[in-house]
Enzyme design. Structure first.
Site, PDB file in Angstrom:
ATOM      1  N   GLU A  33      -9.286  18.996   4.623  1.00  0.00           N
ATOM      2  CA  GLU A  33     -10.398  19.778   5.193  1.00  0.00           C
ATOM      3  C   GLU A  33     -11.684  19.588   4.404  1.00  0.00           C
ATOM      4  OE1 GLU A  33     -10.622  24.084   4.976  1.00  0.00           O
ATOM      5  OE2 GLU A  33      -9.273  24.104   3.255  1.00  0.00           O
ATOM      6  N   LYS A  53       7.685  -0.138  -3.954  1.00  0.00           N
ATOM      7  CA  LYS A  53       6.576   0.467  -4.705  1.00  0.00           C
ATOM      8  C   LYS A  53       6.401   1.937  -4.344  1.00  0.00           C
ATOM      9  CE  LYS A  53       2.633   0.120  -2.851  1.00  0.00           C
ATOM     10  NZ  LYS A  53       1.455  -0.542  -2.225  1.00  0.00           N
ATOM     11  N   LYS A  54       6.390   2.241  -3.045  1.00  0.00           N
ATOM     12  CA  LYS A  54       6.177   3.636  -2.615  1.00  0.00           C
ATOM     13  C   LYS A  54       7.344   4.518  -3.069  1.00  0.00           C
ATOM     14  CE  LYS A  54       4.205   7.025  -0.214  1.00  0.00           C
ATOM     15  NZ  LYS A  54       4.227   7.159   1.242  1.00  0.00           N
ATOM     16  N   ASP A  68      -0.992 -12.775   5.199  1.00  0.00           N
ATOM     17  CA  ASP A  68      -1.659 -13.024   3.918  1.00  0.00           C
ATOM     18  C   ASP A  68      -2.042 -14.479   3.695  1.00  0.00           C
ATOM     19  OD1 ASP A  68      -0.975 -10.398   3.621  1.00  0.00           O
ATOM     20  OD2 ASP A  68       0.146 -10.626   1.761  1.00  0.00           O
ATOM     21  N   GLU A 106      -0.850   0.393  -9.717  1.00  0.00           N
ATOM     22  CA  GLU A 106       0.234   1.108  -9.044  1.00  0.00           C
ATOM     23  C   GLU A 106       1.497   1.082  -9.894  1.00  0.00           C
ATOM     24  OE1 GLU A 106      -0.714   0.653  -4.299  1.00  0.00           O
ATOM     25  OE2 GLU A 106       0.156  -1.084  -5.321  1.00  0.00           O
ATOM     26  N   GLY A 114      11.338 -24.771   5.247  1.00  0.00           N
ATOM     27  CA  GLY A 114      10.774 -25.625   6.281  1.00  0.00           C
ATOM     28  C   GLY A 114       9.638 -26.496   5.801  1.00  0.00           C
ATOM     29  N   CYS A 161       6.575  -7.142   1.722  1.00  0.00           N
ATOM     30  CA  CYS A 161       6.467  -5.686   1.885  1.00  0.00           C
ATOM     31  C   CYS A 161       7.815  -4.996   1.721  1.00  0.00           C
ATOM     32  CB  CYS A 161       5.876  -5.357   3.248  1.00  0.00           C
ATOM     33  SG  CYS A 161       5.894  -3.602   3.638  1.00  0.00           S
ATOM     34  N   GLY A 206      -3.114 -11.817  -9.289  1.00  0.00           N
ATOM     35  CA  GLY A 206      -3.390 -12.226  -7.915  1.00  0.00           C
ATOM     36  C   GLY A 206      -2.224 -12.975  -7.298  1.00  0.00           C
ATOM     37  N   HIS A 252      -6.948  24.928   6.964  1.00  0.00           N
ATOM     38  CA  HIS A 252      -7.056  25.593   5.664  1.00  0.00           C
ATOM     39  C   HIS A 252      -5.706  26.154   5.215  1.00  0.00           C
ATOM     40  CE1 HIS A 252      -9.300  27.457   2.458  1.00  0.00           C
ATOM     41  NE2 HIS A 252      -8.741  28.634   2.717  1.00  0.00           N
ATOM     42  N   CYS A 295       5.358  -3.014  -0.624  1.00  0.00           N
ATOM     43  CA  CYS A 295       5.085  -1.637  -0.201  1.00  0.00           C
ATOM     44  C   CYS A 295       6.284  -0.700  -0.317  1.00  0.00           C
ATOM     45  CB  CYS A 295       4.616  -1.621   1.255  1.00  0.00           C
ATOM     46  SG  CYS A 295       3.581  -2.996   1.731  1.00  0.00           S
ATOM     47  N   TYR A 335      -4.947  -4.088  -8.270  1.00  0.00           N
ATOM     48  CA  TYR A 335      -4.451  -2.777  -7.873  1.00  0.00           C
ATOM     49  C   TYR A 335      -2.939  -2.665  -7.985  1.00  0.00           C
ATOM     50  CZ  TYR A 335      -3.357  -4.625  -3.195  1.00  0.00           C
ATOM     51  OH  TYR A 335      -2.835  -5.335  -2.157  1.00  0.00           O
TER      52      TYR A 335
END
Length: 493
Positions: A473, A59-60, A330, A197, A124, A51, A288, A468, A56, A193
């Site tokens: 909403e 990527k973000k 994971d 991205e 390890g 991550c 994958g 609003h 993450c 995905y």
């Protein structure tokens, strides 16, 4: 020499670090053993796991870079005078992202030190159920024994080794975020995905990007995305309309390096029955991820894995087939491959081991988001899964196509902005799932996820006053059912 601990965590990613730090809070003697194998292309990184380093976070940030590019185009419609042409510098972006990631690596090391968790930068492998042999990069050996051991080594991207030249010439997401120079004309291949991205932000910063897809979008990725074909199609349609090219029902057969150093890719077009070629600067595989267990020597410890997936089999307590050996994240069979679930599971495990807690991780109604150019967020069941569980006659789907106010002045296409609420049809109409495609999807879904986790019903959401004007909403205004066949396009304010 030997090092004896109450808890040894193998793997310094999100789940492992969370478990180790939580255990240390109870005054226990804790160690973390972490080692990053270089990718086939030679990329490596520091403490923190997928991550932080190759997932993450980078990527973000690169997704944000692409959103800023779109904002620059919109800005002119809002009166901003911006000199043309506008250029993006990969090297400036990459350096900034990589520097931030390195600061997180350092932060994790400091946190472990502050909490008196021993950090071993070693690979390890089990010598017996209580003993792990650690090996440094230089080959120095350390023996670590522990009463409890947690395996949290996560996964690494797979290569399609049946394709000639794939390993020699292709990269994966492990490499993309650490490139110093622009990847140029890029072919992300196979439609997971992560491929969407990456293709989204590459297109957004102005690179020629083509996605090769051999089947329907997002198929076979994981339980969150594999059955949501309506949403996947809307996401890919939007990407296509904004410049990402798609080679549909095509499968690559070989990759060759040309004298110009470009990569020539050959593929079969299933629909036409033809063989086609084109050249690219970068080929990125997204086929994958595989659990990173090769060197752990799990057989010696007696830890059982699923022979098909390679993942470790765990029970509701995250325990493996060996009572004092646990696994989180994971690497575990049947769990969502998401950072927040690994963190929560790791913390709860430490609390059960050392804090007299009995609370188990609840994996139902976990929210998530795909950070494509038009983001897709969801929580709960997909429409397909709900029908499979409850039957089509017992499921009601409320939906709407809406236009974000921000898109109006900028004259942006909002055809794919969509929200769908999947509910039980009878009784209190409990919400089974919520799906949202649009700006800031993650922020929208995060808020509604609490309500759905608490058993929210359709009438309760209808009694919720919307803010609003916002995109969120639109969820509180859903009234048209798919069953009715009526036009679900929102009109008016």
């Amino acid at each position: 020499g030997k090092n004896e601990y109450d808890l040894l965590v193998i793997g310094g990613g999100s789940g492992g670090l969370a478990c180790a730090k939580e255990a240390a809070q109870f005054g226990r003697k804790v160690a973390v053993l972490d080692y990053v194998e270089r990718s086939p292309q030679g990329t490596t990184w520091g403490l923190g796991g997928t991550c932080v380093n190759v997932g993450c976070i980078p990527k973000k940030l690169m997704h944000q870079a692409a959103l800023l590019g779109s904002a620059i185009k919109d800005a002119q419609h809002y009166g901003w005078n911006i000199a043309q042409p506008v250029h993006h510098s990969w090297s400036v972006m990459a350096q900034a992202v990589q520097n931030y990631v390195k600061s997180l690596n350092w932060g994790h090391r400091v946190q472990l030190q502050d909490k008196k968790v021993k950090y071993f930068n070693m690979k390890g492998s089990f010598s017996d159920p209580h003993t792990v042999r650690g090996l440094t990069k230089a080959g120095k050996e350390t023996i670590v024994t522990a009463d409890n051991i947690v395996i949290a080594t996560g996964g690494r991207p797979k290569y399609p080794t049946h394709i000639a030249g794939a390993l020699e010439h292709g990269i994966t997401s492990d490499d993309l975020f650490w490139l110093k120079e622009s990847p140029g004309k890029t072919l992300p291949s196979f439609i997971l995905y992560v491929s969407l991205e990456c293709a989204g932000f590459l297109t957004g910063i102005g690179l020629d990007t083509t996605v090769m897809m051999r089947s329907i979008p997002l198929s076979g990725t994981n339980t969150f995305f594999s059955s949501q074909q309506q949403m996947a199609s809307l996401v890919t349609e939007h990407m296509e309309s904004y410049g990402t090219k798609f080679l549909k029902r095509c499968s690559p057969t070989k990759v060759e390096k040309l004298e110009s150093n470009r990569l020539q890719v050959t593929w079969k077009n299933t629909d036409l029955g033809t063989e086609e070629t084109d050249s690219f600067d970068t080929v990125m595989w997204a086929v994958g991820r595989a659990p990173d267990i090769k060197t752990l020597n799990l057989e010696t410890a007696g830890v059982k894995t699923n022979s098909e997936t390679g993942k470790i089999i765990v029970d509701a307590r995250e325990a493996t087939s060996v009572p004092h050996i646990y696994a989180v994240g994971d690497i575990t069979e049947g769990r969502p491959e998401l950072t927040p679930t690994a963190i929560a599971a790791g913390k709860l495990l430490a609390q059960r081991l050392f804090g007299q807690s009995s609370e188990l991780m609840d994996y139902d109604n976990v929210p998530t988001t795909v950070f494509t150019p038009l983001e897709y967020g969801c929580v709960g069941l997909s429409e397909e899964a709900a029908v499979q569980c409850h039957g089509s006659d017992n499921v009601e789907v409320f939906h709407a196509y809406y236009k974000p106010l921000e898109f109006t002045v900028a004259e942006r296409d909002a055809t794919q902005c969509y929200v769908k609420m999947v509910c039980l049809r009878e009784g209190e109409q409990r919400i089974l799932g919520l799906h949202f495609i649009g700006p800031n999807a993650g922020e929208v879904i995060q808020g509604f996820a609490l309500g759905i986790k608490c058993g929210a019903t359709y009438p309760q959401v209808m009694k919720t006053v919307g803010i609003h004007p916002t995109c969120a909403e639109e969820v509180t205004k859903l009234h048209i059912t798919k069953r009715s066949g009526l036009d679900a396009t929102v009109t008016g304010c």
